[in-house]
Motif scaffolding. Structure first.
Motif, PDB file in Angstrom:
ATOM      1  N   GLU A 114       0.814  -1.213   0.000  1.00  0.00           N
ATOM      2  CA  GLU A 114       0.000   0.000   0.000  1.00  0.00           C
ATOM      3  C   GLU A 114       0.852   1.269   0.000  1.00  0.00           C
ATOM      4  OE1 GLU A 114      -0.608  -1.801   4.245  1.00  0.00           O
ATOM      5  OE2 GLU A 114      -0.250  -2.516   2.195  1.00  0.00           O
ATOM      6  N   ASP A 115       2.042   1.206   0.612  1.00  0.00           N
ATOM      7  CA  ASP A 115       2.923   2.367   0.605  1.00  0.00           C
ATOM      8  C   ASP A 115       3.563   2.569  -0.766  1.00  0.00           C
ATOM      9  OD1 ASP A 115       2.363   2.869   3.257  1.00  0.00           O
ATOM     10  OD2 ASP A 115       4.091   1.774   4.017  1.00  0.00           O
ATOM     11  N   ILE A 116       3.868   1.468  -1.459  1.00  0.00           N
ATOM     12  CA  ILE A 116       4.394   1.569  -2.822  1.00  0.00           C
ATOM     13  C   ILE A 116       3.345   2.210  -3.733  1.00  0.00           C
ATOM     14  CG2 ILE A 116       5.164   0.254  -4.837  1.00  0.00           C
ATOM     15  CD1 ILE A 116       6.269  -1.833  -2.876  1.00  0.00           C
ATOM     16  N   ASN A 117       2.123   1.746  -3.630  1.00  0.00           N
ATOM     17  CA  ASN A 117       1.046   2.297  -4.462  1.00  0.00           C
ATOM     18  C   ASN A 117       0.808   3.768  -4.148  1.00  0.00           C
ATOM     19  OD1 ASN A 117       0.680  -0.227  -5.602  1.00  0.00           O
ATOM     20  ND2 ASN A 117      -0.964  -0.814  -4.206  1.00  0.00           N
ATOM     21  N   HIS A 118       0.876   4.116  -2.871  1.00  0.00           N
ATOM     22  CA  HIS A 118       0.689   5.512  -2.457  1.00  0.00           C
ATOM     23  C   HIS A 118       1.768   6.406  -3.069  1.00  0.00           C
ATOM     24  CE1 HIS A 118      -0.307   8.923   0.084  1.00  0.00           C
ATOM     25  NE2 HIS A 118       0.906   8.925   0.605  1.00  0.00           N
ATOM     26  N   ALA A 119       3.029   5.944  -2.990  1.00  0.00           N
ATOM     27  CA  ALA A 119       4.133   6.712  -3.558  1.00  0.00           C
ATOM     28  C   ALA A 119       3.999   6.832  -5.071  1.00  0.00           C
ATOM     29  CB  ALA A 119       5.462   6.052  -3.193  1.00  0.00           C
ATOM     30  N   ALA A 120       3.645   5.728  -5.732  1.00  0.00           N
ATOM     31  CA  ALA A 120       3.507   5.734  -7.187  1.00  0.00           C
ATOM     32  C   ALA A 120       2.419   6.704  -7.636  1.00  0.00           C
ATOM     33  CB  ALA A 120       3.200   4.328  -7.688  1.00  0.00           C
ATOM     34  N   ASN A 121       1.319   6.745  -6.913  1.00  0.00           N
ATOM     35  CA  ASN A 121       0.226   7.653  -7.279  1.00  0.00           C
ATOM     36  C   ASN A 121       0.634   9.114  -7.106  1.00  0.00           C
ATOM     37  OD1 ASN A 121      -1.550   5.598  -7.984  1.00  0.00           O
ATOM     38  ND2 ASN A 121      -2.381   5.408  -5.919  1.00  0.00           N
ATOM     39  N   ARG A 122       1.412   9.405  -6.072  1.00  0.00           N
ATOM     40  CA  ARG A 122       1.896  10.780  -5.881  1.00  0.00           C
ATOM     41  C   ARG A 122       2.782  11.204  -7.042  1.00  0.00           C
ATOM     42  NH1 ARG A 122       4.815  12.127  -0.460  1.00  0.00           N
ATOM     43  NH2 ARG A 122       4.531  14.253  -1.258  1.00  0.00           N
ATOM     44  N   LEU A 123       3.659  10.308  -7.464  1.00  0.00           N
ATOM     45  CA  LEU A 123       4.574  10.631  -8.551  1.00  0.00           C
ATOM     46  C   LEU A 123       3.838  10.778  -9.874  1.00  0.00           C
ATOM     47  CD1 LEU A 123       7.409   8.161  -7.530  1.00  0.00           C
ATOM     48  CD2 LEU A 123       7.563  10.650  -7.456  1.00  0.00           C
ATOM     49  N   LYS A 124       2.885   9.881 -10.128  1.00  0.00           N
ATOM     50  CA  LYS A 124       2.118   9.955 -11.374  1.00  0.00           C
ATOM     51  C   LYS A 124       1.352  11.256 -11.498  1.00  0.00           C
ATOM     52  CE  LYS A 124       1.322   4.990 -12.127  1.00  0.00           C
ATOM     53  NZ  LYS A 124       0.299   3.906 -12.121  1.00  0.00           N
ATOM     54  N   ALA A 125       0.926  11.810 -10.370  1.00  0.00           N
ATOM     55  CA  ALA A 125       0.128  13.024 -10.377  1.00  0.00           C
ATOM     56  C   ALA A 125       0.960  14.264 -10.728  1.00  0.00           C
ATOM     57  CB  ALA A 125      -0.530  13.227  -9.016  1.00  0.00           C
ATOM     58  N   HIS A 126       2.280  14.139 -10.668  1.00  0.00           N
ATOM     59  CA  HIS A 126       3.130  15.318 -10.876  1.00  0.00           C
ATOM     60  C   HIS A 126       4.162  15.166 -11.989  1.00  0.00           C
ATOM     61  CE1 HIS A 126       1.602  16.023  -6.748  1.00  0.00           C
ATOM     62  NE2 HIS A 126       1.742  17.301  -7.049  1.00  0.00           N
ATOM     63  N   TYR A 127       4.447  13.933 -12.426  1.00  0.00           N
ATOM     64  CA  TYR A 127       5.487  13.732 -13.427  1.00  0.00           C
ATOM     65  C   TYR A 127       4.963  12.912 -14.606  1.00  0.00           C
ATOM     66  CZ  TYR A 127       8.537  15.168  -9.579  1.00  0.00           C
ATOM     67  OH  TYR A 127       9.115  15.867  -8.544  1.00  0.00           O
ATOM     68  N   THR A 128       5.355  13.320 -15.801  1.00  0.00           N
ATOM     69  CA  THR A 128       4.941  12.605 -17.004  1.00  0.00           C
ATOM     70  C   THR A 128       5.797  11.355 -17.183  1.00  0.00           C
ATOM     71  OG1 THR A 128       6.497  13.801 -18.426  1.00  0.00           O
ATOM     72  CG2 THR A 128       4.315  14.795 -18.073  1.00  0.00           C
ATOM     73  N   GLU A 129       5.388  10.478 -18.093  1.00  0.00           N
ATOM     74  CA  GLU A 129       6.112   9.234 -18.314  1.00  0.00           C
ATOM     75  C   GLU A 129       7.528   9.466 -18.834  1.00  0.00           C
ATOM     76  OE1 GLU A 129       4.208   6.061 -20.339  1.00  0.00           O
ATOM     77  OE2 GLU A 129       2.233   6.472 -19.472  1.00  0.00           O
TER      78      GLU A 129
END
Length: 210
Positions: A114-129
Motif C-alpha cells: 500500500e505504501d508503494i502504491n501511495h508513492a507511485a500515485n503521488r509521482l504519477k500526479a506530478h510527473y509525465t512518463e
C-alpha cells in the motif's frame, strides 16, 4: 524487453557471495544481539517480542519480514524501544531473509504494497512518463532485483523536507541509480555508511499510506 534494466551485478554470483558471507559473519553477530534483545522484551513486556510484516520484493511478490517489537498494542513505545529502533536491532531478523534469498544486504528499501502504491500515485500526479521521476522506472527496476537491509534510501541524511514530493523524487532517483549502476564497490560504500546513518537517524523512505 523492458527499457529499464538493472545492472548485471544485481544478478551476479559476486553479489550473492557478498550477501551470504556478510549474513554469515556480521549477520550472525547481529542475530545474536537481536535474540538477546528479544529475550529482554519477552521478560520485561510479557509479550511475544516478534511480529511479521509482508513486504514487496522481487517480481512484485510479497514475502514475510520478521521484526522485533518496539511498541505495545496501545501504540506506546516499550522500555528501550527508541534505542532498539535507532540502533537497528529491530531489523536484525532480516538477515534470515538474506540467507533465504529474498533480500540482499544492499538494495532498495522493502515497503508495504500500500505504501508503494501511495508513492507511485503521488509521482504519477506530478510527473509525465518521460520524466526520470515517473514511477514506471522505479517499479520496473524493483521487480528485477531484491530489496536490501541498507541502501541508498536507508542511508540518506535527515532532511527538513522529509515527506515532501521533492524528497520522494530524490529517493526514487537514488534507488533507480543504484539498481541500474550498482557494483560491488557501491555495496561496500553503503555498508560502510550504514553505522553513521543509524547513529544520526534517517527519514522514512516514503510517507505511509493513510
Amino acid at each position: 524487453m523492458s527499457e529499464y534494466l538493472v545492472s548485471p551485478y544485481q544478478h551476479s554470483l559476486e553479489k550473492r557471495m557478498l550477501d551470504v558471507s556478510f549474513a554469515g559473519s556480521i549477520g550472525l553477530i547481529a542475530l545474536t544481539a537481536g535474540a538477546m534483545t528479544a529475550a529482554g522484551i519477552a521478560v520485561s513486556e510479557r509479550m511475544s517480542p516478534f511480529f511479521v510484516q509482508r513486504r514487496q520484493g522481487r517480481g512484485g511478490t510479497d514475502f514475510s519480514v520478521l521484526k522485533l517489537r518496539t511498541m505495545r498494542k496501545d501504540g506506546s513505545l516499550i522500555r528501550g524501544g527508541k534505542a532498539i529502533r535507532s540502533s537497528g536491532v529491530d531489523e536484525t531478523p532480516q538477515f534470515l531473509n538474506i540467507l533465504n534469498g529474498n533480500m540482499s544486504v544492499v538494495g532498495y528499501r522493502p515497503l508495504l504494497t500500500e505504501d508503494i502504491n501511495h508513492a507511485a500515485n503521488r509521482l504519477k500526479a506530478h510527473y509525465t512518463e518521460s520524466s526520470p521521476y515517473h514511477p514506471n522506472r522505479w517499479l520496473t527496476l524493483r521487480d528485477q532485483c531484491n530489496p536490501g537491509i541498507t541502501g541508498p534510501s536507508q542511508t540518506m541524511q535527515l532532511r527538513e523536507d522529509a515527506g515532501s514530493l521533492t524528497h520522494l523524487a530524490d529517493v526514487i532517483a537514488q534507488e533507480c541509480a543504484y539498481m541500474e549502476q550498482g557494483t560491488f564497490a557501491t555495496d561496500l560504500r553503503f555498508i560502510v555508511q550504514t553505522p553513521g546513518t543509524l547513529q544520526h537517524g534517517h527519514n522514512l523512505t516514503v510517507t505511509r499510506a493513510s
